[in-house]
Every structure is written in structure tokens, then in C-alpha cells.
Scaffold this motif. Structure first.
Motif, short mmCIF file in Angstrom:
data_model
loop_
_atom_site.label_atom_id
_atom_site.label_comp_id
_atom_site.label_asym_id
_atom_site.label_seq_id
_atom_site.Cartn_x
_atom_site.Cartn_y
_atom_site.Cartn_z
N ASP A 133 24.71 47.66 16.41
CA ASP A 133 23.91 48.82 16.12
C ASP A 133 25.04 49.73 15.25
OD1 ASP A 133 22.01 50.67 15.90
OD2 ASP A 133 22.54 51.92 17.67
N PRO A 134 24.73 49.86 13.86
CA PRO A 134 23.55 49.51 13.29
C PRO A 134 23.86 47.99 12.95
CG PRO A 134 25.27 50.77 11.85
CD PRO A 134 25.92 50.71 13.19
N PRO A 135 22.55 47.41 12.74
CA PRO A 135 22.57 45.97 12.40
C PRO A 135 23.20 45.60 11.32
CG PRO A 135 20.47 46.91 11.98
CD PRO A 135 21.44 48.17 12.56
N VAL A 136 23.73 44.32 11.18
CA VAL A 136 24.14 43.79 9.95
C VAL A 136 22.85 43.05 9.42
CG1 VAL A 136 25.26 41.55 9.00
CG2 VAL A 136 26.33 42.91 10.99
N ALA A 137 22.70 43.10 7.92
CA ALA A 137 21.65 42.88 7.16
C ALA A 137 21.21 41.53 7.39
CB ALA A 137 21.91 43.19 5.87
N ASP A 138 21.92 40.33 7.38
CA ASP A 138 21.73 39.08 7.40
C ASP A 138 22.81 38.48 8.61
OD1 ASP A 138 21.22 36.37 7.40
OD2 ASP A 138 20.72 36.55 5.23
N THR A 142 26.38 36.22 7.44
CA THR A 142 27.49 37.00 7.57
C THR A 142 28.40 36.19 8.62
OG1 THR A 142 26.29 39.17 7.18
CG2 THR A 142 28.54 39.08 8.40
N PRO A 180 28.99 46.93 9.47
CA PRO A 180 28.70 48.49 9.48
C PRO A 180 29.59 49.01 10.74
CG PRO A 180 26.78 47.55 9.63
CD PRO A 180 27.95 46.36 9.64
#
Length: 182
Positions: A133-138, A142, A180
Motif C-alpha cells: 500500500d500503495p499498490p504496484v500497478a502490475d 514488476t 512506490p
């Protein structure tokens, strides 16, 4: 008093015996008889757990990857955010280097590598990334990139040990760029 051990224990003993033989002589040099002798069991006991030597080698590979991924996840579990991924990567490098001979024999035999088997390490990292959190987009992509970077970095360290700290620092920068901050 019974002499029968639980099936899981017998299987582990067979795998332990096979692993010792693989470490010493390589994957092609041992026989089923060598494994049963090393485990102190009858040949029939081997066939209760494995159809043949190939199946035993698959089980050894699976066990190796699970130990590898478990060590990485344990290290990652001691941190939060992007540091979890950094610990996962650094532990992966350390485990790879610690078990280099066994890994090479199991995953790069003369006959080649199985390409259709799942990549447990990548799947474990993707799961770790998905929990952030926050999440990784993919998380899957990744994970593939980070795993490949870890793998390549470790190969480089094997050939140029003097670069280890610089390469590990580069992996940390890569993690921080792709994951992130929390």
C-alpha cells in the motif's frame, strides 16, 4: 514398536539422500539404488513416493525453490513497504550464492531446463507486491522484472565478486524506482 515412519518423513529422507548425491556427483551420476541406500530404505519405498528418477529430480527442484522463496518471504516479512521488496531481493541474492552449486545442477542439467514449470519465486514476489500500500500497478510484470534483475545481478556477482556491494546498491535503486514508497 512400529518401524514405519510417516510418509512425509520418508519422502523427506529420500529427498535428503538424493540432494546429498546431487551435490556430490551431479544429477546424472546417481541411481535409484544410491538414493534408497542413502535413505536406508528398500527400493520399493522409493517407488511409493516417486515414479522414477525424473520425478524425484522434479521434487528436488520444487523443494529447492520453495526453500528459496520461503527464505525471501521470511526476510520480507520483517519490514514494510518498499523495504520488504529490497529484503526479498537481497535475500534472493544471498540464497542463490549460498546454494549456487545445487541450483546449477538442478536447474541447468545437461538436458536443458523445463520451460513449462511455474516460477514459484516470481509468483511469491508478485503476491508480496500485490499486498503493498500503495499498490504496484502490475505486480506480475514488476515481479518478473525484479526477479530477472536479481538473477542477472547474482550471476554477475558470481563472476565479479568485487562488484557485489555496487550491484546490491543498484538493485536497491531499482526496487525504489519500481515500488512506490509507503
Amino acid at each position: 514398536m512400529t518401524r514405519t515412519k510417516p510418509a512425509g518423513q520418508r519422502r523427506s529422507e529420500l529427498l535428503d539422500a538424493a540432494e546429498a548425491l546431487v551435490r556430490r556427483d551431479g544429477a546424472d551420476a546417481f541411481t535409484v539404488d544410491d538414493v534408497t541406500s542413502g535413505a536406508g530404505v528398500a527400493k520399493g519405498t522409493f517407488y511409493l513416493h516417486f515414479a522414477n528418477k525424473t520425478e524425484l529430480l522434479h521434487a528436488l527442484r520444487d523443494r529447492f525453490v520453495r526453500r528459496f522463496a520461503d527464505a525471501q518471504l521470511a526476510a520480507a516479512g520483517q519490514a514494510s513497504g518498499a523495504e520488504r521488496v529490497e529484503r526479498w531481493m537481497r535475500t534472493g541474492v544471498a540464497e542463490y550464492l549460498r546454494e549456487l552449486r545445487l541450483r546449477d545442477v538442478l536447474f541447468h542439467p545437461a538436458g536443458g531446463v523445463e520451460r513449462d514449470a511455474p516460477n514459484v519465486a516470481v509468483d511469491a514476489l508478485a503476491g508480496l507486491l500485490a499486498e503493498l500500500d500503495p499498490p504496484v500497478a502490475d505486480p506480475t510484470v514488476t515481479a518478473v522484472i525484479l526477479y530477472s534483475a536479481m538473477h542477472g545481478a547474482t550471476d554477475h556477482i558470481v563472476h565479479r565478486p568485487e562488484d557485489e556491494q555496487r550491484v546490491l546498491d543498484g538493485l536497491t535503486r531499482l526496487c525504489r524506482a519500481l515500488v512506490p514508497a509507503s
